[in-house]
Design an enzyme around this catalytic site. Structure first.
Site, short mmCIF file in Angstrom:
data_model
loop_
_atom_site.label_atom_id
_atom_site.label_comp_id
_atom_site.label_asym_id
_atom_site.label_seq_id
_atom_site.Cartn_x
_atom_site.Cartn_y
_atom_site.Cartn_z
CG ASP A 86 -1.92 1.11 1.17
OD1 ASP A 86 -2.96 1.05 0.33
OD2 ASP A 86 -1.96 1.94 2.17
NE ARG A 87 -0.43 6.51 0.66
CZ ARG A 87 -0.50 7.25 -0.32
NH1 ARG A 87 -1.57 6.87 -1.35
NH2 ARG A 87 0.04 8.49 -0.62
NE ARG A 144 -0.09 4.39 -3.42
CZ ARG A 144 -0.21 3.66 -5.00
NH1 ARG A 144 0.55 3.99 -5.85
NH2 ARG A 144 -1.53 3.03 -5.02
CG HIS A 168 -9.35 6.10 0.16
ND1 HIS A 168 -9.79 5.27 -0.71
CD2 HIS A 168 -8.08 5.98 0.62
CE1 HIS A 168 -8.49 4.39 -1.12
NE2 HIS A 168 -7.62 4.88 -0.23
CD1 TRP A 169 -6.44 6.78 -2.90
CD2 TRP A 169 -4.86 7.87 -4.12
NE1 TRP A 169 -5.63 5.83 -3.15
CE2 TRP A 169 -4.67 6.37 -3.78
CE3 TRP A 169 -4.20 8.57 -4.70
CZ2 TRP A 169 -3.28 5.96 -3.88
CZ3 TRP A 169 -2.89 8.24 -5.15
CH2 TRP A 169 -2.47 6.78 -4.76
CG HIS A 183 -5.82 -3.11 0.79
ND1 HIS A 183 -4.82 -2.71 -0.41
CD2 HIS A 183 -5.37 -2.38 1.68
CE1 HIS A 183 -4.28 -1.78 -0.15
NE2 HIS A 183 -4.43 -1.49 1.04
#
Length: 593
Positions: A96-97, A100, A143-144, A262
């Protein structure tokens, strides 16, 4: 058992878990979690690695400053920790984050990252590119944009932290019971934690987006082996995730985790560990194109907009060949060679975009024409602002490699143009004939424009030839985006001009008719590119096939090449004999499709 430690790196107090001995393996968590999410996989990984799982900037027990949440800064935090622990190389796993952050680390310091694993993401740049109502990304990641808003998410979510996080744990999981939700609620109930997590998202635009665009424009790709994993029940299960990553990495493999949402490392830890072991034990893939074979049939070759060239003893087949031609990163065009039109050798890399190429995706409809001793490819590309146009490429051989020849598209800028084709008139003057899309003008149009003798640029103003609705067989497009429009929409696709033995000039072009995607014939009354053009009453090909062209075979007869069916990923090239008449062509074996 993992030990909890704290280090001060670059003025940031960073908490991390550490376990095991051996080469360094760093695990980066996502939102709304902390390093705790790796508890089910760390013990097994620690049997062969020194495993470090930090709380990222703003998360868990790590400091929560009010700035520095762009991925370059967060990656620098992790790198500083790595160096403080005495390491200069590592394997990175991110979810997830955290994935990135890992992606940014690997881009900025490729000689330090030996392998990279990204879990349940596609690149941030791809997320923003797909943020529309056709791909499903906007609905799945609403939600972004909510988290981007200043102050508002904290005010609303802060009133009920558990309720807010529960929404995501409910929606994003198949096996929610495997998650330690209480731990994450505690973590995000700490002062500043919600704000920091939202700041992570806020940095996605414009900071992360600008960094990613700069990398793409510079041609930077991941050079180390990359493994992409995603849950079958998540958003990525609806996207061509692996094909997307192939546009950003030289050596990428991956798969979806079945019966998983997820949170991969908690929902299916055993399956994740099995994939990690296989990846860590595998040799890096050699940098190469898809395997060239000599025995392919047309049934095996996925291709749209096929173009068949006869040259010497060989036939060359070109077309739109990217794995995902509609929204994936542009990889290029492949070519296939045959001597008998039955078995084909390939694929050969006919064109690959150079670093800094102006188009990023939607590479369509390559045609290859012999002209004054060289080979010129006319192909459609899409600019970052969404406008399409046809650029001219050049090569010394029909198989390429083709390189940019014109300075970007030769079709008019800010026109939505596609499917440009070359036609040389009776005086030897070159013309480009192209479509202007229905999305811009409702009634798709076909135009002609004179080219310079060297094909590098246009040498005159556009000349209108006809609209799609001029053909009796064409019907309005039935598409969700057109049903409430004030005007009906008509499609023009794939013009191709051919001069018959009689000297008459005809044009094949495609649109939608009574039975779906179809292809018709128009005839130039003057024998010139500029027409006027008369449309035949009935289509040459009536159902579920089109974007065709005519080739004169080695025996002197004519053949029609088109793709059918008109749906991805099932489209294939289809070749059919034609009968040549004085002013038109017909199928040698008449059929309804």
């Amino acid at each position: 058992m993992a030990e909890s430690r704290t280090a001060v790196v670059g003025g940031l107090r960073m908490h991390y878990l550490i376990e095991g001995e051996g080469p360094l393996l760093v695990l980066l968590h996502g939102w709304p979690q902390t390093s705790h999410c790796w508890r089910r996989v760390m013990p097994e990984l620690a049997k062969r690695f020194t495993v470090v799982a930090p709380d990222l900037r703003g998360y868990g027990l790590t400091d929560k400053p009010t700035s520095g949440y762009d991925k370059r800064t967060m990656a620098a935090d992790v790198r500083a920790l790595v160096h403080a622990l005495g390491h200069t190389s590592l394997t990175l796993v991110g979810h997830d984050r955290g994935a990135r952050v890992a992606h940014r680390y690997a881009l900025d310091h490729p000689d330090e990252v030996e392998r990279l694993v990204v879990m349940d993401i596609i690149p941030t740049r791809e997320m923003w590119r797909r943020f529309d109502m056709t791909s499903g990304v906007a609905r799945g990641t609403w939600h972004w944009t909510f988290h981007l808003q200043p102050d508002l998410p904290e005010r609303l979510a802060g009133a009920d932290v558990r309720g807010y996080l529960d929404y995501f744990f409910d929606k994003w999981t198949v096996h929610r019971a495997e998650l330690d939700v209480d731990e994450y609620v505690r973590a995000f109930s700490r002062p500043g934690a919600l704000r920091a997590g939202f700041d992570d998202y806020r940095a996605s635009f414009p900071d992360d987006a600008e960094q990613d665009e700069a990398d793409w424009a510079a041609g930077r790709r991941l050079e180390m082996p990359v493994l992409a994993l995603w849950g079958s029940a998540g958003l990525l299960g609806t996207l061509p995730a692996l094909d997307i990553w192939r546009g950003y990495a030289r050596d990428v493999r991956g798969t979806q985790i079945p019966e998983c949402g997820h949170f991969l490392a908690e929902e299916r830890p055993d399956v994740v560990l099995a994939h990690l072991r296989d990846f860590f034990d595998s040799a890096p893939a050699p940098v190469q194109e898809r395997q060239v074979r000599e025995d392919r049939t047309l049934d095996e070759i996925q291709i749209r907009d096929p173009y068949l060239l006869s040259e010497g003893s060989s036939y060359w087949l070109y077309g739109s060949t990217d794995p995902n031609i509609w929204s994936g990163p542009g990889i290029g065009f492949d070519a296939y060679r045959s001597e008998d039109l039955r078995t084909w050798e390939g694929p050969f890399a006919a064109f690959r975009p150079p670093a800094g190429f102006w188009s990023e995706g939607q590479f369509w409809a390559p045609e290859v024409h012999a002209y004054r001793g060289r080979w010129y490819m006319f192909a459609t590309f899409t600019a970052p602002d969404g406008y399409r146009g046809t650029q001219v490429l050049v090569a010394e051989k029909p198989e390429g490699p083709f390189e940019p020849w014109s300075d970007g598209a030769v079709t008019p800028r800010k026109w939505q143009c596609l499917d440009g084709t070359l036609s040389v008139d009776g005086k030897g003057d070159p013309w480009i004939v192209y479509c202007q899309e229905w999305q811009q003008v409702h009634d798709g149009a076909i135009w002609a424009q004179r080219l310079s003798d060297d094909l590098r640029e246009t040498a005159g103003t556009p000349v209108f030839l006809f609209n799609a609705s001029d053909a009796p067989w064409v019907r309005p497009l039935d598409h969700p985006s057109t049903r409430n429009a004030k005007l009906p929409s008509y499609v023009t696709d794939g013009p191709f001009l051919f001069r018959l033995s009689s000297g008459n000039l005809i044009m094949l072009w495609s649109s939608f008719g009574e039975q779906g995607y179809a292809m018709g014939v128009a005839r130039s009354e003057s024998g010139q590119v500029t027409g006027p053009w008369t449309q035949e009453e009935r289509p040459l090909w009536a159902e579920d096939g089109g974007h065709g062209m005519i080739v004169r075979l080695r025996d002197g007869t004519l053949a029609l090449t088109l793709h059918r069916p008109n749906r991805t990923p099932d489209e294939r090239a289809s070749i059919h004999p034609l009968v040549e008449h004085d002013s038109t062509v017909t199928l040698a074996e008449p059929r309804d499709r």
